[in-house]
Design a protein around this motif. Structure first.
Motif, PDB file in Angstrom:
ATOM      1  N   LYS A 161       0.853  -1.187   0.000  1.00 54.49           N
ATOM      2  CA  LYS A 161       0.000   0.000   0.000  1.00 54.49           C
ATOM      3  C   LYS A 161       0.888   1.236   0.000  1.00 54.49           C
ATOM      4  CE  LYS A 161      -3.368  -2.841   0.300  1.00 54.49           C
ATOM      5  NZ  LYS A 161      -3.555  -3.539  -0.929  1.00 54.49           N
ATOM      6  N   ASN A 162       0.453   2.264  -0.768  1.00 54.23           N
ATOM      7  CA  ASN A 162       1.274   3.454  -0.917  1.00 54.23           C
ATOM      8  C   ASN A 162       0.371   4.646  -1.219  1.00 54.23           C
ATOM      9  OD1 ASN A 162       3.168   5.385  -1.593  1.00 54.23           O
ATOM     10  ND2 ASN A 162       4.418   3.973  -2.780  1.00 54.23           N
ATOM     11  N   GLU A 163       0.415   5.685  -0.402  1.00 53.46           N
ATOM     12  CA  GLU A 163      -0.416   6.869  -0.622  1.00 53.46           C
ATOM     13  C   GLU A 163       0.200   7.822  -1.640  1.00 53.46           C
ATOM     14  OE1 GLU A 163      -1.358   8.695   3.098  1.00 53.46           O
ATOM     15  OE2 GLU A 163      -2.267   6.878   3.902  1.00 53.46           O
ATOM     16  N   ASP A 164       1.486   7.664  -1.939  1.00 46.22           N
ATOM     17  CA  ASP A 164       2.160   8.512  -2.921  1.00 46.22           C
ATOM     18  C   ASP A 164       1.785   8.020  -4.313  1.00 46.22           C
ATOM     19  OD1 ASP A 164       3.993   9.565  -4.801  1.00 46.22           O
ATOM     20  OD2 ASP A 164       5.508   9.822  -3.240  1.00 46.22           O
ATOM     21  N   ILE A 165       0.920   8.782  -5.014  1.00 49.37           N
ATOM     22  CA  ILE A 165       0.385   8.333  -6.298  1.00 49.37           C
ATOM     23  C   ILE A 165       1.479   8.146  -7.354  1.00 49.37           C
ATOM     24  CG2 ILE A 165      -0.210  10.667  -7.081  1.00 49.37           C
ATOM     25  CD1 ILE A 165      -2.173   7.460  -7.817  1.00 49.37           C
ATOM     26  N   GLU A 166       2.468   9.032  -7.402  1.00 48.80           N
ATOM     27  CA  GLU A 166       3.532   8.897  -8.398  1.00 48.80           C
ATOM     28  C   GLU A 166       4.321   7.613  -8.162  1.00 48.80           C
ATOM     29  OE1 GLU A 166       5.982  12.326  -9.135  1.00 48.80           O
ATOM     30  OE2 GLU A 166       4.313  13.686  -8.717  1.00 48.80           O
ATOM     31  N   GLU A 167       4.654   7.371  -6.917  1.00 47.62           N
ATOM     32  CA  GLU A 167       5.411   6.164  -6.577  1.00 47.62           C
ATOM     33  C   GLU A 167       4.575   4.912  -6.868  1.00 47.62           C
ATOM     34  OE1 GLU A 167       7.289   4.469  -2.544  1.00 47.62           O
ATOM     35  OE2 GLU A 167       7.710   6.593  -2.944  1.00 47.62           O
ATOM     36  N   ALA A 168       3.291   4.953  -6.526  1.00 48.47           N
ATOM     37  CA  ALA A 168       2.405   3.808  -6.767  1.00 48.47           C
ATOM     38  C   ALA A 168       2.291   3.510  -8.263  1.00 48.47           C
ATOM     39  CB  ALA A 168       1.026   4.079  -6.170  1.00 48.47           C
ATOM     40  N   LEU A 169       2.175   4.556  -9.084  1.00 50.01           N
ATOM     41  CA  LEU A 169       2.065   4.354 -10.535  1.00 50.01           C
ATOM     42  C   LEU A 169       3.359   3.800 -11.126  1.00 50.01           C
ATOM     43  CD1 LEU A 169       0.045   7.550 -11.411  1.00 50.01           C
ATOM     44  CD2 LEU A 169      -0.691   5.183 -11.819  1.00 50.01           C
ATOM     45  N   ILE A 187      -5.019   1.064  -8.728  1.00 52.78           N
ATOM     46  CA  ILE A 187      -4.638   2.313  -8.052  1.00 52.78           C
ATOM     47  C   ILE A 187      -5.499   2.545  -6.811  1.00 52.78           C
ATOM     48  CG2 ILE A 187      -4.667   4.852  -8.299  1.00 52.78           C
ATOM     49  CD1 ILE A 187      -2.202   3.364  -9.492  1.00 52.78           C
ATOM     50  N   GLU A 188      -6.781   2.258  -6.910  1.00 51.95           N
ATOM     51  CA  GLU A 188      -7.649   2.410  -5.741  1.00 51.95           C
ATOM     52  C   GLU A 188      -7.200   1.489  -4.613  1.00 51.95           C
ATOM     53  OE1 GLU A 188     -11.862   3.860  -7.766  1.00 51.95           O
ATOM     54  OE2 GLU A 188     -11.697   1.798  -7.050  1.00 51.95           O
ATOM     55  N   GLU A 189      -6.837   0.278  -4.958  1.00 50.37           N
ATOM     56  CA  GLU A 189      -6.410  -0.697  -3.948  1.00 50.37           C
ATOM     57  C   GLU A 189      -5.074  -0.285  -3.317  1.00 50.37           C
ATOM     58  OE1 GLU A 189      -8.501  -3.287  -3.249  1.00 50.37           O
ATOM     59  OE2 GLU A 189      -7.197  -3.801  -1.582  1.00 50.37           O
ATOM     60  N   ILE A 190      -4.150   0.188  -4.132  1.00 52.55           N
ATOM     61  CA  ILE A 190      -2.814   0.541  -3.638  1.00 52.55           C
ATOM     62  C   ILE A 190      -2.837   1.826  -2.816  1.00 52.55           C
ATOM     63  CG2 ILE A 190      -0.475   1.239  -4.341  1.00 52.55           C
ATOM     64  CD1 ILE A 190      -0.894  -0.615  -6.818  1.00 52.55           C
ATOM     65  N   THR A 191      -3.550   2.850  -3.316  1.00 52.30           N
ATOM     66  CA  THR A 191      -3.507   4.159  -2.658  1.00 52.30           C
ATOM     67  C   THR A 191      -4.644   4.385  -1.667  1.00 52.30           C
ATOM     68  OG1 THR A 191      -4.853   5.239  -4.368  1.00 52.30           O
ATOM     69  CG2 THR A 191      -2.453   5.203  -4.713  1.00 52.30           C
ATOM     70  N   GLY A 192      -5.714   3.628  -1.759  1.00 49.36           N
ATOM     71  CA  GLY A 192      -6.869   3.850  -0.890  1.00 49.36           C
ATOM     72  C   GLY A 192      -7.730   5.020  -1.345  1.00 49.36           C
ATOM     73  N   ARG A 193      -7.434   5.568  -2.546  1.00 50.42           N
ATOM     74  CA  ARG A 193      -8.195   6.700  -3.086  1.00 50.42           C
ATOM     75  C   ARG A 193      -9.040   6.231  -4.268  1.00 50.42           C
ATOM     76  NH1 ARG A 193      -4.345  11.847  -3.885  1.00 50.42           N
ATOM     77  NH2 ARG A 193      -6.368  12.779  -4.323  1.00 50.42           N
ATOM     78  N   ARG A 194     -10.194   6.833  -4.446  1.00 52.73           N
ATOM     79  CA  ARG A 194     -11.018   6.530  -5.613  1.00 52.73           C
ATOM     80  C   ARG A 194     -10.392   7.195  -6.831  1.00 52.73           C
ATOM     81  NH1 ARG A 194     -16.945   5.342  -5.257  1.00 52.73           N
ATOM     82  NH2 ARG A 194     -16.418   5.715  -7.396  1.00 52.73           N
ATOM     83  N   ALA A 195     -10.594   6.570  -8.003  1.00 49.86           N
ATOM     84  CA  ALA A 195      -9.971   7.090  -9.220  1.00 49.86           C
ATOM     85  C   ALA A 195     -10.873   6.859 -10.428  1.00 49.86           C
ATOM     86  CB  ALA A 195      -8.621   6.413  -9.432  1.00 49.86           C
ATOM     87  N   LYS A 196     -10.527   7.567 -11.496  1.00 49.09           N
ATOM     88  CA  LYS A 196     -11.237   7.435 -12.769  1.00 49.09           C
ATOM     89  C   LYS A 196     -10.195   7.664 -13.866  1.00 49.09           C
ATOM     90  CE  LYS A 196     -14.876   9.757 -15.378  1.00 49.09           C
ATOM     91  NZ  LYS A 196     -15.757  10.941 -15.400  1.00 49.09           N
ATOM     92  N   LEU A 197     -10.257   6.894 -14.960  1.00 48.63           N
ATOM     93  CA  LEU A 197      -9.291   7.037 -16.055  1.00 48.63           C
ATOM     94  C   LEU A 197     -10.039   7.455 -17.311  1.00 48.63           C
ATOM     95  CD1 LEU A 197      -6.221   6.553 -16.527  1.00 48.63           C
ATOM     96  CD2 LEU A 197      -6.834   4.307 -17.410  1.00 48.63           C
ATOM     97  N   GLU A 198      -9.599   8.560 -17.923  1.00 50.32           N
ATOM     98  CA  GLU A 198     -10.235   9.063 -19.145  1.00 50.32           C
ATOM     99  C   GLU A 198      -9.248   9.007 -20.309  1.00 50.32           C
ATOM    100  OE1 GLU A 198     -11.547  13.046 -18.393  1.00 50.32           O
ATOM    101  OE2 GLU A 198     -13.264  12.383 -17.204  1.00 50.32           O
ATOM    102  N   ILE A 199      -9.793   8.806 -21.491  1.00 51.04           N
ATOM    103  CA  ILE A 199      -8.979   8.814 -22.710  1.00 51.04           C
ATOM    104  C   ILE A 199      -8.761  10.257 -23.135  1.00 51.04           C
ATOM    105  CG2 ILE A 199      -8.850   8.150 -25.132  1.00 51.04           C
ATOM    106  CD1 ILE A 199     -10.971   6.006 -24.499  1.00 51.04           C
ATOM    107  N   VAL A 200      -7.520  10.622 -23.354  1.00 52.54           N
ATOM    108  CA  VAL A 200      -7.208  11.935 -23.914  1.00 52.54           C
ATOM    109  C   VAL A 200      -6.905  11.759 -25.397  1.00 52.54           C
ATOM    110  CG1 VAL A 200      -5.645  13.922 -23.830  1.00 52.54           C
ATOM    111  CG2 VAL A 200      -6.343  12.782 -21.707  1.00 52.54           C
TER     112      VAL A 200
END
Length: 184
Positions: free
Chosen positions: A79-87, A157-170
């Motif tokens: 588990k990691n709250e740092d999103i950059e590190e988690a990604l 990402i939700e599982e690793i960081t504990g934050r909700r997320a959404k991914l959009e196509i650019v």
């Protein structure tokens, strides 16, 4: 083999590390290439059939399946709250299936951006088994098979960081795709 025996063999607890996976396997990856192409073809046909039967609902079905799979697999990650590190860790672990990296516009100082009350980060997906499968089957990007990947990344990402997320196509392209990961 039990989970405990497998953990002892890979010298880990419940945390998966890419370096714990043996470098060689039998049969070799080269010997399995035809099988891989067969699986890619079969996946393409399954997705085409799902689209024919479920229509626009196919995207929701595959997104949800990918998200559940992402949550399930990432239970074994640290588990990691740092999103950059988690990604970066997720990209490292998925290397060979999906290779992605953090990206920022030239005018931005940091990868994680907060604008208009929204926090997000851009990801560039280079190597992607989904894109290769779509190309192998002559299918367009952005459909149900891509939704599987989006759901997978969001779930992990939700599982690793504990934050909700959404991914959009650019942007989607033949060699890379740009995605926007929105954090809640």
């Amino acid at each position: 083999m039990t989970v405990d025996e497998m953990n002892r063999q890979f010298k880990t607890g419940t945390v998966f590390r890419a370096e714990d996976v043996p470098m060689s396997c039998s049969p070799s990856a080269k010997d399995m290439e035809q099988t891989l192409h067969g699986v890619m073809k079969m996946n393409g046909l399954i997705i085409k059939s799902l689209e024919e039967i479920a229509g626009r609902g196919a995207n929701a079905v595959t997104y949800r399946a990918g998200k559940k799979f992402g949550h399930e697999v990432a239970k074994y990650f640290q588990k990691n709250e740092d999103i950059e590190e988690a990604l970066r860790e997720l990209s490292y672990i998925l290397h060979g299936q999906y290779t992605f990296e953090l990206w920022k516009p030239e005018d931005k100082e940091h990868y994680v951006v907060t604008e208009n009350g929204e926090t997000f980060i851009y990801l560039v997906f280079h190597d992607c088994i989904v894109r290769q499968t779509l190309r192998r089957n002559g299918m367009e990007q952005g459909g149900p098979l891509c939704q599987t990947l989006y759901g997978y990344v969001v779930g992990a990402i939700e599982e690793i960081t504990g934050r909700r997320a959404k991914l959009e196509i650019v942007h989607t392209g033949p060699n890379a795709c740009l995605k926007k990961l929105i954090l809640k």
